[in-house]
Design a protein around this motif. Structure first.
Motif, PDB file in Angstrom:
ATOM      1  N   ASN A 104      63.443   8.424 -31.207  1.00 29.01           N
ATOM      2  CA  ASN A 104      64.036   9.705 -30.816  1.00 29.01           C
ATOM      3  C   ASN A 104      64.662  10.452 -32.000  1.00 29.01           C
ATOM      4  OD1 ASN A 104      63.400   9.566 -28.023  1.00 29.01           O
ATOM      5  ND2 ASN A 104      65.073   8.107 -27.750  1.00 29.01           N
ATOM      6  N   LYS A 105      65.285   9.729 -32.903  1.00 33.84           N
ATOM      7  CA  LYS A 105      65.889  10.359 -34.071  1.00 33.84           C
ATOM      8  C   LYS A 105      65.268   9.759 -35.325  1.00 33.84           C
ATOM      9  CE  LYS A 105      70.416  11.668 -35.910  1.00 33.84           C
ATOM     10  NZ  LYS A 105      71.884  11.462 -35.822  1.00 33.84           N
ATOM     11  N   ARG A 106      64.697  10.611 -36.149  1.00 36.39           N
ATOM     12  CA  ARG A 106      63.992  10.145 -37.350  1.00 36.39           C
ATOM     13  C   ARG A 106      64.591  10.778 -38.602  1.00 36.39           C
ATOM     14  NH1 ARG A 106      59.668  11.125 -33.741  1.00 36.39           N
ATOM     15  NH2 ARG A 106      58.751   9.161 -33.012  1.00 36.39           N
ATOM     16  N   PRO A 107      64.321  10.189 -39.781  1.00 33.51           N
ATOM     17  CA  PRO A 107      64.731  10.844 -41.023  1.00 33.51           C
ATOM     18  C   PRO A 107      64.152  12.264 -41.086  1.00 33.51           C
ATOM     19  CG  PRO A 107      63.987   8.617 -41.453  1.00 33.51           C
ATOM     20  CD  PRO A 107      63.660   8.898 -40.019  1.00 33.51           C
ATOM     21  N   THR A 108      64.870  13.162 -41.698  1.00 32.59           N
ATOM     22  CA  THR A 108      64.445  14.555 -41.732  1.00 32.59           C
ATOM     23  C   THR A 108      64.293  15.047 -43.166  1.00 32.59           C
ATOM     24  OG1 THR A 108      66.743  15.325 -41.638  1.00 32.59           O
ATOM     25  CG2 THR A 108      65.571  15.091 -39.540  1.00 32.59           C
TER      26      THR A 108
END
Length: 793
Positions: free
Chosen positions: A331-335
């Protein structure tokens, strides 16, 4: 409801700690990963389609291990262009430094239009199925294409059905997935119904846009079922089993656990083992007794890394009974954020981009990246395209062609989780299996990890072709630096020279010698091109272009016309008289100094007319003793052993001198006594260095026992041409109509996660889009996009 609750409670608490079969499976997976670490390769290209005469710009990202860290295994990446007939059209070899490699492919003007395949792999990856290779479909148009009149083809539909877990079992409700593929090899939207042998409707179904969907069915004994699709296609469902096991997995996106429901009608099956693994790491294992024929398991998602997970049920012997793939979404990944210094620019204005990479906690990341910027009128950024993120986490773990893999990672697609689950129900899994884990003893891998090219062959007697055992093979190459290696033949005359580093079409020198010093040798090389068999599907090509594709081809033709006209037009200069004095090359070594004695050979007739390089020293240098004739020469300094021999400051075997023409030697230098101490123990017998004329081909003269041939080495890196308009130049008058405005394969963020990139725009008023991709030092894939406008003031 009360009975169900009590049963589920019993089922949940009945799981016991891992037993022998589970421990064996876990140990097997761990051992396999240690002995045979997995590699992957991802290619980032500047755009998805080209015309003949274009250049494909690319960067390869090899990764290794379970967590996709930049690979520390292979240094060589093979990149191939495969034509629509499945034949090799072009291959390049890239030398990976800092766990990445850049390259390019120039498409000839004669290349046929069609769907081509870019394929990339390492030698180590060839130990597994070709499914493990990277594949990317690209379309190549011809600038002289003709609009074809479409031939009306009979509509064909290939539809397959996949019961969840593997089997349909009488009396047990199962979810059945289906996948429909049309003439063009892509998913086709369908709808239909399931009927029994009496044509009574059991249920109805409808696919998504990609041709996939599911329905539920409870098969009954002595009944058969078939599907009727769009009132045209009639397909039998898979046969049912009287006794068996079903596996149902629910993986809702906003829940903290995965729910596994097991049902069985097998009377002798008392214990079931469950194993859940991701890329070979066993994340969960347990066993349960199922006297009532049903059990429910909840597996915390927190035990899995992000990516594909395989849930397998086995019996007490470890035999798989049912399997299911799921995807664990972080759901949350490096950006990675790319910010232009302003939203609107003028034609030919300098644009500056600020790049910022952070992990899921906002901590800056050091990352290795590549950037492509294209004109939006001709190259649109497909939000459902393959990226390094979708490839490493999804496509590389599945068999076959995955249509629009980015669809499942695009948050704007509200049905992406359901669509992804449908994909995993219909697409074959691979890489790690329970069977492989239980074997524990695996065959030796045929293909080794490569850190350089390998030259193999056989050395035989020149006169009778009999293998020469225990002979010596000397390798020498002057590109990119002078390098020598020595190998010994085995009992059958075979030899292998490893870690060869050479570039482009490099000239290789091999010299053979028998155990007794004989030079009557001949080489038979084994280095034939190795083209792994292609299993990946090539989609049919429609040569009727869309309006968008027509514009792209027209612009490509215009761009090439400009290059030709301005490239062929000569620039006349006024007469210039150049006065200069030829610079004499300094005698001796530029690394080790002038030595004890240095002599210039070039222009000295007495020296240039000698036959062998050592013959030049004979009777001319104090303390140097030279003897020999033909190919056999000996030399010593002050009665010592054989001195160290150098060619352009590189140590070589003394036999190498037999292959060098004296006329190619500029000078020689001798080090003896205290002057040789700079070489340490290597200079104990003195040193003799020969220095080659600039541009000379030292392999020019054929010599007994020597074989000279060309080998295709690593591709030399080439820079993408991006004009600079900060100062006025004659070349600035050339119209600038680039389709790819900029390609930069070397973008590295610093310890603050920041990088700055600058380039100049072209002449056109348009909107441009950029894509940046890459990987962090920890193996985290990064993908970012940005847009800006070019507008005249």
């Amino acid at each position: 409801m009360k009975k169900i609750f009590v049963f589920l409670t019993l089922a949940l608490v009945s799981f016991s700690p891992s037993e022998d079969v589970l421990e064996k499976i876990v140990a097997g997976f761990k051992k396999y990963l240690q002995e045979f670490p997995q590699e992957k390769v991802y290619l980032h290209t500047d755009r998805p389609y080209y015309t003949n005469g274009d250049t494909i710009w690319l960067k390869a990202y090899p990764t290794g291990g379970t967590f996709h860290e930049p690979s520390q295994l292979s240094n060589i990446v093979y990149v191939e262009l495969i034509n629509p007939d499945g034949k090799l059209a072009k291959q390049i070899k890239l030398l990976a430094t800092n766990s990445s490699a850049t390259g390019y492919m120039v498409l000839p003007d004669s290349i046929a239009l069609g769907n081509y395949l870019l394929r990339a792999y390492t030698n180590w990856m060839k130990n597994n199925n070709e499914d493990y290779f990277f594949h990317c479909m690209i379309k190549i148009w011809s600038k002289s294409f003709a609009i074809s009149h479409a031939v009306v083809q009979e509509k064909k539909l290939d539809i397959q059905f996949f019961p969840e877990g593997g089997d349909l079992v009488n009396g047990l409700t199962s979810e059945v997935a289906f996948k429909a593929i049309g003439n063009n090899g892509l998913g086709q939207e369908v709808k239909g119904k399931i009927v029994d042998e009496t044509n009574a409707t059991v249920c109805e179904f409808k696919s998504n846009l990609l041709g996939m969907g599911t329905f539920y069915i409870t098969p009954r004994k002595e009944k058969s079922y078939r599907a009727i699709i769009d009132n045209m296609v009639d397909v039998n469902l898979p046969s049912t089993k009287e006794y068996g096991i079903t596996l149902s997995v629910k993986n809702q996106p906003n829940t903290k656990s995965v729910t596994v429901r097991i049902q069985t009608t097998m009377p002798d099956l008392k214990t079931i083992y469950i194993i859940a693994q991701t890329r070979g790491i066993v994340c969960y294992s347990a066993s349960t007794k199922i006297p009532a024929g049903i059990a429910l398991v909840k597996i915390p998602k927190s035990v899995f890394p992000e990516g594909l997970a395989q849930i397998t049920l086995t019996d007490q012997e470890g035999n798989p009974l049912a399997e299911r793939l799921i995807f664990i979404d972080a759901n949350k990944r490096p950006t990675i954020k790319i910010t232009p210094d302003k939203p609107v620019y003028s034609p030919r204005e300098l644009i500056t981009l600020h790049v910022q990479a952070t992990d899921t906690s906002g901590v800056p990341l050091i990352a290795n990246l590549s950037l492509a910027v294209c004109d939006n009128r001709y190259v649109l950024t497909d939000n459902n395209r393959e990226t390094i993120n979708s490839y490493l986490l999804l496509s590389s773990e599945l068999r076959g062609y995955i249509e629009s893999p980015g669809y499942y990672f695009n948050p704007t697609n509200i049905d992406r989780y359901e669509a992804l689950d449908n994909l995993l129900l219909t697409q074959g899994w691979r890489r790690f299996t329970i069977k492989k884990a239980l074997e524990l003893q695996w065959a030796q891998q045929q293909y080794a990890v490569e850190h350089g090219l390998t030259i193999t062959g056989k050395m035989v007697d020149k006169h009778n072709n009999k293998p020469i055992a225990n002979g010596k093979v000397t390798y020498m190459c002057a590109s990119p630096i002078f390098e020598t290696k020595i190998a010994q033949t085995n009992a059958t005359g075979d030899f292998e020279i490893n870690q060869v580093i050479c570039y482009d079409s490099a000239k290789i020198f091999l010299q053979g010698e028998t155990k007794k010093g004989g030079k009557w040798t001949k080489f038979i090389l084994n280095n034939k091109p190795d083209f792994p068999a292609l299993h990946f599907p090539l989609l049919p090509f429609s040569d009727t272009p869309t309006d968008f594709e027509k514009s792209f081809v027209a612009q490509s033709i215009e761009q090439k016309k400009i290059h030709y006209e301005f490239g062929q037009k000569p620039i006349l200069l006024k007469e210039v008289v150049v006065q200069a004095k030829k610079e004499e090359r300094e005698k001796g070594s530029k690394i080790y100094g002038r030595g004890s004695a240095s002599t210039k050979v070039a222009g000295n007739i007495a020296l240039e007319t000698t036959v062998h390089p050592l013959q030049m020293l004979q009777g001319r240098e104090a303390g140097v003793s030279v003897s020999g004739a033909g190919q056999n020469w000996k030399v010593s300094i002050r009665g010592g052993g054989t001195p160290l021999i150098l060619i352009d400051d590189m140590p070589v075997p003394i036999e190498t001198l037999s292959s060098i023409s004296v006329r190619d030697i500029e000078s020689y230098t001798i080090w003896k006594g205290p002057n040789a101490s700079i070489f340490g123990s290597r200079g104990i017998n003195g040193v003799i260095g020969f220095y080659i004329k600039k541009g000379a081909d030292i392999f020019e003269r054929p010599t007994e026992g020597i074989y000279i041939f060309n080998v295709q080495g690593f591709q030399t890196e080439r820079e993408f041409y991006a004009p600079k308009y900060e100062v006025q130049r004659p070349s600035n008058s050339k119209p600038d109509k680039r389709i790819t405005l900029f390609w930069e394969p070397h973008v590295t963020t610093d310890s603050t996660g920041h990088a700055v990139i600058s380039f100049y725009n072209h002449d056109e008023e348009t909107k441009a889009s950029g894509v940046i991709e890459g990987i962090s030092l920890k193996g985290e894939p990064l993908v970012g996009t940005f847009d800006y406008e070019i507008k005249k003031k």
